[in-house]
Design a protein around this motif. Sequence first.
Motif, short mmCIF file in Angstrom:
data_model
loop_
_atom_site.label_atom_id
_atom_site.label_comp_id
_atom_site.label_asym_id
_atom_site.label_seq_id
_atom_site.Cartn_x
_atom_site.Cartn_y
_atom_site.Cartn_z
N CYS A 115 4.89 -138.61 -2.39
CA CYS A 115 5.12 -137.83 -3.59
C CYS A 115 5.19 -136.36 -3.21
CB CYS A 115 3.98 -138.05 -4.59
SG CYS A 115 3.72 -139.76 -5.06
N ARG A 158 0.48 -139.22 -1.36
CA ARG A 158 0.74 -138.02 -2.16
C ARG A 158 0.46 -136.79 -1.30
NH1 ARG A 158 -0.32 -134.21 -6.41
NH2 ARG A 158 -2.51 -133.57 -6.30
N PRO A 180 -4.35 -140.87 -12.11
CA PRO A 180 -2.92 -141.13 -12.42
C PRO A 180 -2.14 -141.63 -11.22
CG PRO A 180 -3.62 -139.00 -13.29
CD PRO A 180 -4.72 -139.48 -12.40
N TRP A 181 -2.49 -141.17 -10.03
CA TRP A 181 -1.78 -141.60 -8.82
C TRP A 181 -2.19 -143.01 -8.43
CZ3 TRP A 181 2.09 -138.54 -8.31
CH2 TRP A 181 1.97 -137.22 -8.75
N GLN A 182 -3.44 -143.36 -8.62
CA GLN A 182 -3.88 -144.73 -8.37
C GLN A 182 -3.11 -145.70 -9.27
OE1 GLN A 182 -8.03 -143.86 -9.22
NE2 GLN A 182 -8.60 -144.57 -7.17
N GLU A 183 -2.94 -145.32 -10.52
CA GLU A 183 -2.26 -146.19 -11.48
C GLU A 183 -0.78 -146.39 -11.13
OE1 GLU A 183 -3.05 -144.21 -15.16
OE2 GLU A 183 -5.05 -145.11 -15.38
N LEU A 184 -0.23 -145.45 -10.36
CA LEU A 184 1.16 -145.57 -9.92
C LEU A 184 1.30 -146.25 -8.56
CD1 LEU A 184 2.39 -142.03 -11.02
CD2 LEU A 184 3.01 -144.22 -12.07
N GLY A 185 0.18 -146.67 -7.99
CA GLY A 185 0.23 -147.39 -6.72
C GLY A 185 0.22 -146.53 -5.49
#
Length: 244
Positions: A115, A158, A180-185
């Motif tokens: 990211c 990221r 939020p980044w965990q939820e996006l994998g």
Amino acid sequence: PQYEADKKVHHLNLNESQIAPGCILTSNLERTKVIADTFDKAEYLGQHREYITYTGEKHGVPMSVMSCGNGCMPMEIAVEELRHIKCYNVIKVGTCSAIDPSIKPGTLIVPTGACRCEGATLEYLNLQYPAVADLDGFWALKEAAKEVGVTVKDGIVRTHDALFLESRFAHDGVAERIKPWQELGVIATDNEVATMYTVGSILQMKTGAVLVAVDNLATGEAIDFENEYDKLIAQAIEVGTLAL
């Protein structure tokens, strides 16, 4: 620009006769000699700013190793100037912080992409352009890990600019920032990979990275730095140099 054969680039203070077609990049200045010491032969070419360089040979292949300091701006300079003096393949050997709770500290991570949560690459192009590993570099690292006998985890990391917001040194509120980044994998955070991938892609270079997850920001676990760090970095170095 493509520099003349005997002209030294400004920040690295090197010309094309001093650099191999492939280079290991590492953010830690002290780690540069550690990596060079694994070469079959290596010549110290000096230090200019944060860039310490050795060039030599390992596994029968000419290669260099260079430090680039922490963060995206010195990484951008390193990749740009290496390409200008005809280095076409770069692999980063370093560390990261896992944020996927299933990843144990000590795991080697080979990022498939990153990211672009940093500012350096925005000077080149907008966020529609992805930061992805070169496929040849990625698979070379996976095959090298298999040959070395270590298991690696691949996925998206990221890259960000603020070490004191997402690292083991961070201020309070890490859990909220990484959620939020965990939820996006996203599986880990680092400070250079997106820039290396993006600038390398623009310059048609082959790139890859192998990172030791020294801790996990989700679980609070970390490696035993005194007893495990050297061994884990040695594994990453062997994987990176074999892939190069």
